[in-house]
Scaffold this motif. Structure first.
Motif, mmCIF file in Angstrom:
data_model
loop_
_atom_site.group_PDB
_atom_site.id
_atom_site.type_symbol
_atom_site.label_atom_id
_atom_site.label_comp_id
_atom_site.label_asym_id
_atom_site.label_seq_id
_atom_site.Cartn_x
_atom_site.Cartn_y
_atom_site.Cartn_z
ATOM 1 N N ARG A 120 45.820 -14.775 -45.221
ATOM 2 C CA ARG A 120 44.542 -15.075 -45.863
ATOM 3 C C ARG A 120 43.536 -13.951 -45.719
ATOM 4 O O ARG A 120 42.660 -13.766 -46.576
ATOM 5 C CB ARG A 120 43.944 -16.354 -45.271
ATOM 6 N N ALA A 121 43.653 -13.178 -44.638
ATOM 7 C CA ALA A 121 42.695 -12.105 -44.377
ATOM 8 C C ALA A 121 43.001 -10.837 -45.172
ATOM 9 O O ALA A 121 42.228 -9.876 -45.129
ATOM 10 C CB ALA A 121 42.676 -11.775 -42.884
ATOM 11 N N HIS A 122 44.115 -10.845 -45.921
ATOM 12 C CA HIS A 122 44.549 -9.624 -46.616
ATOM 13 C C HIS A 122 44.948 -9.923 -48.060
ATOM 14 O O HIS A 122 45.838 -9.263 -48.611
ATOM 15 C CB HIS A 122 45.721 -9.000 -45.852
ATOM 16 N N LEU A 123 44.277 -10.881 -48.668
ATOM 17 C CA LEU A 123 44.627 -11.292 -50.022
ATOM 18 C C LEU A 123 44.422 -10.191 -51.057
ATOM 19 O O LEU A 123 45.026 -10.227 -52.130
ATOM 20 C CB LEU A 123 43.800 -12.528 -50.413
ATOM 21 N N ASP A 124 43.606 -9.202 -50.731
ATOM 22 C CA ASP A 124 43.346 -8.116 -51.668
ATOM 23 C C ASP A 124 44.465 -7.086 -51.698
ATOM 24 O O ASP A 124 44.430 -6.152 -52.506
ATOM 25 C CB ASP A 124 42.016 -7.422 -51.332
ATOM 26 N N SER A 125 45.463 -7.235 -50.821
ATOM 27 C CA SER A 125 46.588 -6.297 -50.776
ATOM 28 C C SER A 125 47.900 -7.081 -50.866
ATOM 29 O O SER A 125 48.288 -7.755 -49.903
ATOM 30 C CB SER A 125 46.554 -5.475 -49.478
ATOM 31 N N ASP A 126 48.554 -7.003 -52.009
ATOM 32 C CA ASP A 126 49.822 -7.726 -52.229
ATOM 33 C C ASP A 126 49.669 -9.210 -51.925
ATOM 34 O O ASP A 126 50.601 -9.844 -51.421
ATOM 35 C CB ASP A 126 50.947 -7.119 -51.382
ATOM 36 N N GLN A 127 48.489 -9.751 -52.182
ATOM 37 C CA GLN A 127 48.183 -11.173 -51.971
ATOM 38 C C GLN A 127 48.408 -11.606 -50.523
ATOM 39 O O GLN A 127 48.694 -12.779 -50.252
ATOM 40 C CB GLN A 127 49.008 -12.048 -52.918
ATOM 41 N N GLY A 128 48.295 -10.653 -49.617
ATOM 42 C CA GLY A 128 48.443 -10.969 -48.202
ATOM 43 C C GLY A 128 49.877 -11.159 -47.750
ATOM 44 O O GLY A 128 50.111 -11.578 -46.612
ATOM 45 N N THR A 129 50.824 -10.854 -48.609
ATOM 46 C CA THR A 129 52.224 -11.110 -48.273
ATOM 47 C C THR A 129 52.837 -9.966 -47.474
ATOM 48 O O THR A 129 52.342 -8.841 -47.480
ATOM 49 C CB THR A 129 53.053 -11.358 -49.542
ATOM 50 N N VAL A 130 53.930 -10.280 -46.799
ATOM 51 C CA VAL A 130 54.612 -9.342 -45.904
ATOM 52 C C VAL A 130 56.031 -9.101 -46.414
ATOM 53 O O VAL A 130 56.742 -10.065 -46.731
ATOM 54 C CB VAL A 130 54.683 -9.923 -44.470
ATOM 55 N N PRO A 131 56.481 -7.843 -46.506
ATOM 56 C CA PRO A 131 57.860 -7.585 -46.926
ATOM 57 C C PRO A 131 58.862 -8.177 -45.935
ATOM 58 O O PRO A 131 58.681 -8.076 -44.718
ATOM 59 C CB PRO A 131 57.949 -6.055 -46.940
ATOM 60 N N VAL A 132 59.912 -8.789 -46.460
ATOM 61 C CA VAL A 132 60.946 -9.366 -45.593
ATOM 62 C C VAL A 132 61.530 -8.295 -44.664
ATOM 63 O O VAL A 132 61.885 -8.576 -43.515
ATOM 64 C CB VAL A 132 62.053 -10.011 -46.455
ATOM 65 N N GLY A 133 61.596 -7.056 -45.134
ATOM 66 C CA GLY A 133 62.150 -5.979 -44.325
ATOM 67 C C GLY A 133 61.357 -5.668 -43.072
ATOM 68 O O GLY A 133 61.855 -4.966 -42.181
ATOM 69 N N ARG A 134 60.128 -6.176 -42.986
ATOM 70 C CA ARG A 134 59.323 -5.943 -41.791
ATOM 71 C C ARG A 134 59.481 -7.041 -40.737
ATOM 72 O O ARG A 134 58.856 -6.980 -39.678
ATOM 73 C CB ARG A 134 57.840 -5.810 -42.171
ATOM 74 N N ILE A 135 60.290 -8.044 -41.038
ATOM 75 C CA ILE A 135 60.495 -9.113 -40.065
ATOM 76 C C ILE A 135 61.439 -8.638 -38.968
ATOM 77 O O ILE A 135 62.548 -8.174 -39.242
ATOM 78 C CB ILE A 135 61.081 -10.366 -40.739
ATOM 79 N N ALA A 136 61.004 -8.773 -37.712
ATOM 80 C CA ALA A 136 61.856 -8.415 -36.573
ATOM 81 C C ALA A 136 62.869 -9.512 -36.290
ATOM 82 O O ALA A 136 63.978 -9.241 -35.811
ATOM 83 C CB ALA A 136 61.006 -8.156 -35.332
ATOM 84 N N GLY A 137 62.504 -10.763 -36.562
ATOM 85 C CA GLY A 137 63.432 -11.860 -36.329
ATOM 86 C C GLY A 137 62.718 -13.198 -36.269
ATOM 87 O O GLY A 137 61.487 -13.277 -36.373
ATOM 88 N N ARG A 138 63.514 -14.247 -36.117
ATOM 89 C CA ARG A 138 62.978 -15.596 -36.024
ATOM 90 C C ARG A 138 62.804 -16.001 -34.563
ATOM 91 O O ARG A 138 63.752 -15.914 -33.763
ATOM 92 C CB ARG A 138 63.904 -16.600 -36.710
ATOM 93 N N ALA A 139 61.612 -16.445 -34.204
ATOM 94 C CA ALA A 139 61.377 -17.013 -32.867
ATOM 95 C C ALA A 139 61.928 -18.433 -32.870
ATOM 96 O O ALA A 139 61.488 -19.269 -33.665
ATOM 97 C CB ALA A 139 59.885 -17.014 -32.541
ATOM 98 N N PHE A 140 62.913 -18.699 -32.004
ATOM 99 C CA PHE A 140 63.581 -20.001 -32.059
ATOM 100 C C PHE A 140 63.425 -20.842 -30.797
ATOM 101 O O PHE A 140 63.799 -22.012 -30.795
ATOM 102 C CB PHE A 140 65.076 -19.823 -32.366
ATOM 103 N N ALA A 141 62.849 -20.272 -29.725
ATOM 104 C CA ALA A 141 62.690 -21.066 -28.502
ATOM 105 C C ALA A 141 61.643 -20.456 -27.593
ATOM 106 O O ALA A 141 61.465 -19.235 -27.555
ATOM 107 C CB ALA A 141 64.020 -21.174 -27.749
ATOM 108 N N ILE A 142 60.935 -21.319 -26.878
ATOM 109 C CA ILE A 142 60.066 -20.892 -25.773
ATOM 110 C C ILE A 142 60.909 -20.949 -24.505
ATOM 111 O O ILE A 142 61.536 -21.972 -24.224
ATOM 112 C CB ILE A 142 58.853 -21.828 -25.623
#
Length: 207
Positions: A165-187
């Motif tokens: 929401r804080a970056h809607l002026d740039s690519d609608q605030g979206t993040v490229p999938v390629g920048r994902i390090a991984g899924r957090a699945f447990a504490i």
């Protein structure tokens, strides 16, 4: 009269490479190599540096992150992910990684908000019972169609999260999938908070 101390290797006549000490050294080295490989390619640990995901994740919680999952499938709505923010978010390369929840994936139409003040994804309202107590889904209004190959992310503590929401002026605030390090699945730490980070059932209703 006491006999002088003699090492086991000298008693048995075994060369050093067949001794228990050498076996232990090999086990330690192998363990370090395996741990480094696991961290580099399979799993990684992260600690939570802010309150942007409360109460799902608390300050200084430590989470396990699956680094290989998205090599085999696309990210899903509702999953909690660690990612490197785009340069337009103001963080330098490798300077900081963020942890947020995926609200929309490529092709999704995400709107805030409907007449009942709920987020909608592809016309389906979300029942966000994971939000920080007292928070609204968003004080900022938006209407975003997520481009292919990107995700729209938000923190669970909406009033304390600098997210898409804080970056809607740039690519609608979206993040490229390629920048994902991984899924957090447990504490995993502290022990008193051991739990899985599952996908809220409200996302199952999104068409």
């Amino acid at each position: 009269m006491y006999a002088p101390a003699v090492s086991e290797d000298k008693i048995t006549g075994r060369p050093f490479y067949r001794s228990k000490g050498f076996e232990l050294l090999v086990l330690i080295v192998v363990g370090v190599v395996v741990a480094a490989g696991v961290r580099a390619y399979l799993l990684q640990t992260f600690y939570i540096p802010s309150g942007s995901m409360e109460n799902t994740l608390l300050l200084n919680d430590k989470v396990l992150v699956n680094k290989v999952l998205y090599r085999f499938r696309d990210p899903h709505r509702g999953e909690v992910v660690v990612f490197e923010p785009p340069a337009s978010w103001g963080a330098g390369p490798g300077e900081q990684e963020y942890i947020k929840r995926i609200i929309g994936v490529g092709g999704d139409h995400v709107i805030c908000c409907d007449p009942q003040n709920r987020l909608t994804v592809n016309g389906q309202a979300l029942d966000e019972n994971y939000l920080f107590p007292g928070d609204t889904p968003s004080d900022d209004k938006f209407d975003v169609t997520v481009p292919d190959g990107r995700i729209f992310v938000m923190g669970d503590h909406r009033s304390d999260s600098a997210d898409s929401r804080a970056h809607l002026d740039s690519d609608q605030g979206t993040v490229p999938v390629g920048r994902i390090a991984g899924r957090a699945f447990a504490i995993y730490w502290p022990v008193s908070r051991w739990s899985a980070l599952s996908v809220p059932s409200t996302f199952d209703k999104v068409p």
